[in-house]
Write a protein that holds these residues in place. Structure first.
Motif, PDB file in Angstrom:
ATOM      1  N   HIS A  83     -21.724  18.130 -27.822  1.00 20.40           N
ATOM      2  CA  HIS A  83     -22.546  17.675 -28.962  1.00 20.40           C
ATOM      3  C   HIS A  83     -22.062  18.309 -30.254  1.00 20.40           C
ATOM      4  O   HIS A  83     -21.399  19.340 -30.227  1.00 20.40           O
ATOM      5  CB  HIS A  83     -24.012  18.050 -28.726  1.00 20.40           C
ATOM      6  CG  HIS A  83     -24.235  19.526 -28.585  1.00 20.40           C
ATOM      7  ND1 HIS A  83     -24.644  20.341 -29.630  1.00 20.40           N
ATOM      8  CD2 HIS A  83     -24.094  20.350 -27.512  1.00 20.40           C
ATOM      9  CE1 HIS A  83     -24.754  21.584 -29.211  1.00 20.40           C
ATOM     10  NE2 HIS A  83     -24.412  21.633 -27.938  1.00 20.40           N
ATOM     11  N   ASP A  94     -21.019  26.172 -30.748  1.00 21.96           N
ATOM     12  CA  ASP A  94     -21.965  25.568 -29.804  1.00 21.96           C
ATOM     13  C   ASP A  94     -21.848  24.050 -29.872  1.00 21.96           C
ATOM     14  O   ASP A  94     -22.169  23.437 -30.882  1.00 21.96           O
ATOM     15  CB  ASP A  94     -23.386  26.018 -30.180  1.00 21.96           C
ATOM     16  CG  ASP A  94     -24.448  25.419 -29.288  1.00 21.96           C
ATOM     17  OD1 ASP A  94     -25.621  25.792 -29.455  1.00 21.96           O
ATOM     18  OD2 ASP A  94     -24.122  24.576 -28.422  1.00 21.96           O
ATOM     19  N   GLU A 128     -28.357  16.932 -28.779  1.00 15.97           N
ATOM     20  CA  GLU A 128     -28.408  17.793 -27.579  1.00 15.97           C
ATOM     21  C   GLU A 128     -29.400  18.936 -27.790  1.00 15.97           C
ATOM     22  O   GLU A 128     -30.069  19.364 -26.856  1.00 15.97           O
ATOM     23  CB  GLU A 128     -26.998  18.342 -27.292  1.00 15.97           C
ATOM     24  CG  GLU A 128     -26.869  19.132 -26.005  1.00 15.97           C
ATOM     25  CD  GLU A 128     -27.347  20.570 -26.124  1.00 15.97           C
ATOM     26  OE1 GLU A 128     -27.487  21.070 -27.257  1.00 15.97           O
ATOM     27  OE2 GLU A 128     -27.612  21.179 -25.070  1.00 15.97           O
ATOM     28  N   GLU A 129     -29.481  19.462 -29.001  1.00 18.59           N
ATOM     29  CA  GLU A 129     -30.279  20.676 -29.182  1.00 18.59           C
ATOM     30  C   GLU A 129     -31.780  20.465 -28.980  1.00 18.59           C
ATOM     31  O   GLU A 129     -32.496  21.386 -28.581  1.00 18.59           O
ATOM     32  CB  GLU A 129     -30.035  21.260 -30.594  1.00 18.59           C
ATOM     33  CG  GLU A 129     -28.654  21.826 -30.797  1.00 18.59           C
ATOM     34  CD  GLU A 129     -28.381  23.046 -29.941  1.00 18.59           C
ATOM     35  OE1 GLU A 129     -29.277  23.479 -29.217  1.00 18.59           O
ATOM     36  OE2 GLU A 129     -27.253  23.537 -29.965  1.00 18.59           O
ATOM     37  N   GLN A 193     -22.633  31.544 -24.650  1.00 18.93           N
ATOM     38  CA  GLN A 193     -23.869  31.795 -25.407  1.00 18.93           C
ATOM     39  C   GLN A 193     -24.666  32.963 -24.799  1.00 18.93           C
ATOM     40  O   GLN A 193     -25.849  33.116 -25.076  1.00 18.93           O
ATOM     41  CB  GLN A 193     -24.763  30.542 -25.478  1.00 18.93           C
ATOM     42  CG  GLN A 193     -24.053  29.342 -26.108  1.00 18.93           C
ATOM     43  CD  GLN A 193     -24.932  28.122 -26.198  1.00 18.93           C
ATOM     44  OE1 GLN A 193     -25.187  27.472 -25.185  1.00 18.93           O
ATOM     45  NE2 GLN A 193     -25.386  27.796 -27.399  1.00 18.93           N
ATOM     46  N   HIS A 382     -26.806  30.387 -31.216  1.00 22.74           N
ATOM     47  CA  HIS A 382     -27.968  29.894 -31.981  1.00 22.74           C
ATOM     48  C   HIS A 382     -28.240  30.856 -33.124  1.00 22.74           C
ATOM     49  O   HIS A 382     -29.374  31.205 -33.432  1.00 22.74           O
ATOM     50  CB  HIS A 382     -29.216  29.725 -31.088  1.00 22.74           C
ATOM     51  CG  HIS A 382     -29.136  28.495 -30.233  1.00 22.74           C
ATOM     52  ND1 HIS A 382     -30.175  28.034 -29.456  1.00 22.74           N
ATOM     53  CD2 HIS A 382     -28.131  27.626 -30.029  1.00 22.74           C
ATOM     54  CE1 HIS A 382     -29.811  26.930 -28.822  1.00 22.74           C
ATOM     55  NE2 HIS A 382     -28.568  26.670 -29.143  1.00 22.74           N
TER      56      HIS A 382
HETATM   57 MN    MN Z   1     -27.355  24.990 -28.434  1.00 26.75          MN
END
Ligand code: MN
Ligand code: HGY
Ligand code: MN
Length: 411
Positions: A83, A94, A128-129, A193, A382
């Motif tokens: 994404h 990310d 996606e998030e 992540q 994030h």
């Molecule tokens: Mn993410």
């Protein structure tokens, strides 16, 4: 030999820098919430690159972008992707890294004049998030037919904007049907992540499974009143109730132990003034666990606590489910291909579980799928400080290249 090919790291790093300009923040991070103008600009940039690489670009009805590279056969493609939408104050890797590494694989094969047996597809999945339009992994969920298109198009964000209208506004309400496009294999490259790979000094994560996710929105309603004249025992304080939920959840993770995680990422109070007892609170709860039964137990404990809190504080609490995905185990064969590719390239590799949700967990519903991780510095994501070292970005993309070629060789 197929195994002799390597990606061009300079090209990949340059595209990561170029894409990060769309929604760039002064602190070096990226703010590219789904279906915003920054998302449109990022999408347009990726489509431009896809076309320059000779990919046949299609956009489906939920706005997923698919760049197809012809193979000798016409069958289902070997797919990679991720994404390019980010959280509000996110990093540049990310999701973006997986998409751009997919383009780098294509360009490496173009340079080598290599035609694969299966078509290859690099996909950009919408939203996606889930940070603007919930649930997360929304575009891939619709792509695999697990969420009806009409339902998805009607989703509203916290300001009341309608997903389908935003998709049309940015020009990505495509006409390719969604539901269940056959895919031969899916592999997604993503930053970890989390802290595991860095802590162990390992370069590649061969992701075996992914934990369950439970998202809820809580609306807490009490009574606004004067902060100076209202005795404590007469209050119906929605702000206190929201804080009690967050504190309860932290204690619940200690009680349940194991892999239980709990996060209250949003707490908004009304009227949000120093001398007024809050009448309303809107908050979110993100519960995760690798074990489905434990996740259900956490949800049940929260529901019990909310019932008691309503009684004790004299507030009403309405809950709305935003997302619920059970833990996913990826395909053992594809996972083994990832491991072999990493070992064959001489990279250290370890099996691991994904703490974050990913589009791969949705593709796993329709085809054999797995993931490749690379380390995150400090385990941070994030967050604008999100970073992965160039050598590790290069390593991950080489593992993706080799994995896709081996998956292509599988009939
Ligand atoms: Mn993410
Ligand atoms: O929330 C997640 O795990 C993903 O970043 N959407
Ligand atoms: Mn991601």
């Amino acid at each position: 030999m197929l195994t002799d090919h390597r990606i061009d790291a300079t090209r990949l790093l340059q595209r990561l820098d170029d894409l990060a300009q769309h929604g760039a923040r002064e602190d070096g991070g990226v703010s590219r919430l789904a279906l915003t103008d920054a998302d449109k600009a990022g999408r347009d940039q990726v489509v431009t690159w896809m076309r320059a690489l000779g990919l046949e670009v299609t956009v489906d009805a939920i706005g997923n972008i698919h760049g197809l590279r012809a193979g000798r056969s016409k069958g289902p493609p070997v797919m990679t992707g991720s994404h390019i939408d980010t959280v509000r104050a996110g990093g540049r890797y990310d999701g973006n890294y997986g998409v751009l590494a997919g383009l780098e694989v294509v360009e490496t094969l173009n340079d080598a004049g290599l035609t694969t047996e299966h078509p290859l597809c690099v996909s950009v999945f919408t939203g996606e998030e889930g940070a603007r339009f919930a649930p997360d992994m929304l575009g891939s969920l619709v792509f695999v037919g697990a969420l009806a298109l009409e339902t998805a198009l009607a989703i509203r964000d916290a300001e009341g904007c309608v997903l389908g209208e935003e998709l049309a506004r940015i020009g990505y309400a495509g006409d390719t049907p969604v539901g269940h496009t056959p895919v031969h294999r899916y592999v997604e490259l993503h930053i970890e992540q989390g802290p595991v790979l860095e802590a162990e000094g390992v370069t590649i994560g061969a992701v075996r499974d992914l934990q369950g996710i439970s998202w809820q929105e809580l609306e807490l309603a009490g009574q606004a009143n004067h902060a100076g004249t209202t005795p404590m025992q007469l209050r119906h304080d929605a702000g206190y109730a929201a804080a009690a939920v967050a504190t309860f959840l932290r204690e619940l993770t200690k009680t349940l132990g194991g892999d239980q995680l709990a996060t209250c990422g949003v707490i908004e109070l009304q009227p949000n003034l120093i001398n007024v007892i809050p009448s309303h609170a809107r908050m979110t709860v993100d519960l995760r666990n690798t074990d489905e039964a434990s996740l259900q137990r956490a949800e049940a404990e929260l529901a019990r606590f909310l019932a008691e809190l309503q009684e004790a504080e004299g507030v009403t609490i309405a809950t709305r489910r935003l997302a619920r995905f059970e833990p996913v185990v990826f395909d053992a064969d594809v996972h083994a291909v990832v491991r072999r590719a990493a070992e064959g390239l001489g990279y250290s590799v370890r099996d691991m579980t994904s703490g974050a949700g990913h589009d791969a967990q949705m593709l796993a519903r329709i085809c054999p799928s797995a993931m490749i991780f690379v380390p995150s510095v400090g385990g941070i994501s994030h967050n604008p400080a999100e970073h992965t070292e160039p050598a590790e970005l290069e390593a991950g993309a080489n593992v993706l290249l080799r994995t896709m070629l081996e998956l292509d060789a599988q009939s």
